[in-house]
Motif scaffolding. Structure first.
Motif, mmCIF file in Angstrom:
data_model
loop_
_atom_site.group_PDB
_atom_site.id
_atom_site.type_symbol
_atom_site.label_atom_id
_atom_site.label_comp_id
_atom_site.label_asym_id
_atom_site.label_seq_id
_atom_site.Cartn_x
_atom_site.Cartn_y
_atom_site.Cartn_z
ATOM 1 N N LEU A 188 29.596 41.400 34.921
ATOM 2 C CA LEU A 188 29.606 39.796 35.374
ATOM 3 C C LEU A 188 31.497 39.477 35.144
ATOM 4 N N ILE A 189 32.268 40.670 34.944
ATOM 5 C CA ILE A 189 33.191 40.796 35.443
ATOM 6 C C ILE A 189 33.830 41.516 36.179
ATOM 7 N N SER A 190 32.343 42.198 37.326
ATOM 8 C CA SER A 190 33.158 43.025 38.838
ATOM 9 C C SER A 190 33.093 41.684 39.453
ATOM 10 N N TRP A 191 31.820 40.733 39.223
ATOM 11 C CA TRP A 191 32.330 39.777 40.484
ATOM 12 C C TRP A 191 33.344 38.432 39.815
ATOM 13 N N ILE A 192 33.591 38.337 38.921
ATOM 14 C CA ILE A 192 34.975 37.209 38.322
ATOM 15 C C ILE A 192 36.274 38.083 38.713
ATOM 16 N N ARG A 193 35.880 39.585 38.447
ATOM 17 C CA ARG A 193 37.822 39.612 39.715
ATOM 18 C C ARG A 193 37.454 39.719 41.094
ATOM 19 N N LEU A 194 36.226 40.385 41.336
ATOM 20 C CA LEU A 194 36.556 39.926 42.626
ATOM 21 C C LEU A 194 36.339 38.230 43.111
ATOM 22 N N LEU A 195 35.686 37.609 42.473
ATOM 23 C CA LEU A 195 35.996 36.516 43.362
ATOM 24 C C LEU A 195 37.646 35.465 42.549
ATOM 25 N N THR A 196 38.014 35.791 41.960
ATOM 26 C CA THR A 196 39.407 34.804 41.060
ATOM 27 C C THR A 196 40.313 35.913 41.190
ATOM 28 N N ALA A 197 40.192 36.556 40.529
ATOM 29 C CA ALA A 197 41.416 37.817 39.649
ATOM 30 C C ALA A 197 42.636 38.015 42.021
ATOM 31 N N ASN A 198 41.520 39.408 42.233
ATOM 32 C CA ASN A 198 42.290 39.351 43.217
ATOM 33 C C ASN A 198 42.880 38.538 44.159
ATOM 34 N N PRO A 199 41.643 37.580 44.668
ATOM 35 C CA PRO A 199 42.627 36.375 45.767
ATOM 36 C C PRO A 199 43.893 35.996 45.214
ATOM 37 N N LEU A 200 43.883 35.235 43.759
ATOM 38 C CA LEU A 200 44.424 34.854 43.458
ATOM 39 C C LEU A 200 45.815 35.279 43.259
ATOM 40 N N HIS A 201 45.909 36.896 43.065
ATOM 41 C CA HIS A 201 46.668 37.737 42.887
ATOM 42 C C HIS A 201 47.973 38.018 44.245
ATOM 43 N N PHE A 202 46.910 38.538 45.507
ATOM 44 C CA PHE A 202 47.754 39.132 46.734
ATOM 45 C C PHE A 202 47.858 36.559 47.625
ATOM 46 N N SER A 203 46.928 36.381 47.112
ATOM 47 C CA SER A 203 47.211 34.856 47.285
ATOM 48 C C SER A 203 48.941 34.371 46.823
#
Length: 220
Positions: free
Chosen positions: A170-185
């Motif tokens: 679940l952590i992998s999916w959460i990071r995929l869908l939240t942290a990654n786009p948050l940081h690059f945006s």
């Protein structure tokens, strides 16, 4: 005796001694060791997905691909710099988060202790790319390359999250869908306005400051 201690354990040792040069080296070695773990695979996979999406917004060329990789590596290094800042803030200065703190104290911690720290260091690692960006005068390049810096940061941060939660998909999916786009945006927006201000020789500083403050608050 020192060589028998893991790089991660040396971080606590050198922070106790206030030995900042060796603390920096211990953090670098600890980060390098984490990139040898199996958690690198899901971290890179999530980065590849978003990296391909980001690079679909321009016409690819060898130069742009090369600069994307450089921006990504600078982002990875910005996460290492952030860890150094974390150790100084939390272990040395005692600026930590606690669930028993007041709501205002917790908000200030995430705003100043997390968001401001991370967004500043990511933007600092974007600065070396400005020379290449300004020569080409393509605004989309500033946006995407700054985004790639944010994505590199997210990958390095993701490895740490995966290591702390082994086996939790679940952590992998959460990071995929939240942290990654948050940081690059967020880094993309801040980098875009920084490049715009530098291109205009300081004009538009208000726009950059408003954008950066907005990015920090959104992150916090």
């Amino acid at each position: 005796f020192k060589n028998s201690i893991s790089p991660a354990a040396r971080i606590d040792y050198y922070s106790y001694l206030r030995d900042y040069p060796r603390l920096g080296l211990a953090i670098l070695r600890s980060d390098a060791n984490s990139w040898l773990s199996p958690y690198l695979i899901p971290a890179l996979f999530t980065a590849l997905v978003w990296g391909l999406i980001l690079n679909s917004f321009w016409v690819s060329s060898r130069a742009r691909i090369a600069m994307s990789l450089i921006a990504f590596l600078l982002g990875v290094f910005s996460a290492t710099m952030t860890l150094f800042a974390v150790v100084i803030q939390e272990s040395i200065q005692g600026f930590v988060w606690s669930t028993t703190d007041t709501d205002i104290s917790q908000f200030l911690y995430f705003l100043v202790g997390v968001a401001l720290r991370e967004e500043t260091l990511k933007l600092l690692c974007f600065v070396p790319l400005l020379g290449w960006i300004l020569k080409r005068n393509e605004p989309v390049e500033a946006l995407i390359l700054a985004g790639m810096v944010g994505l590199g940061f997210a990958v390095n941060e993701n490895i740490g999250y995966f290591q702390r939660s082994p086996g939790d998909s679940l952590i992998s999916w959460i990071r995929l869908l939240t942290a990654n786009p948050l940081h690059f945006s967020l880094t993309g927006v801040a980098g875009f306005y920084l490049a715009r201000m530098v291109r205009r020789k300081g004009h538009g500083m208000e726009e950059f400051l408003i954008a950066f403050i907005g990015v920090v608050f959104a992150h916090g």
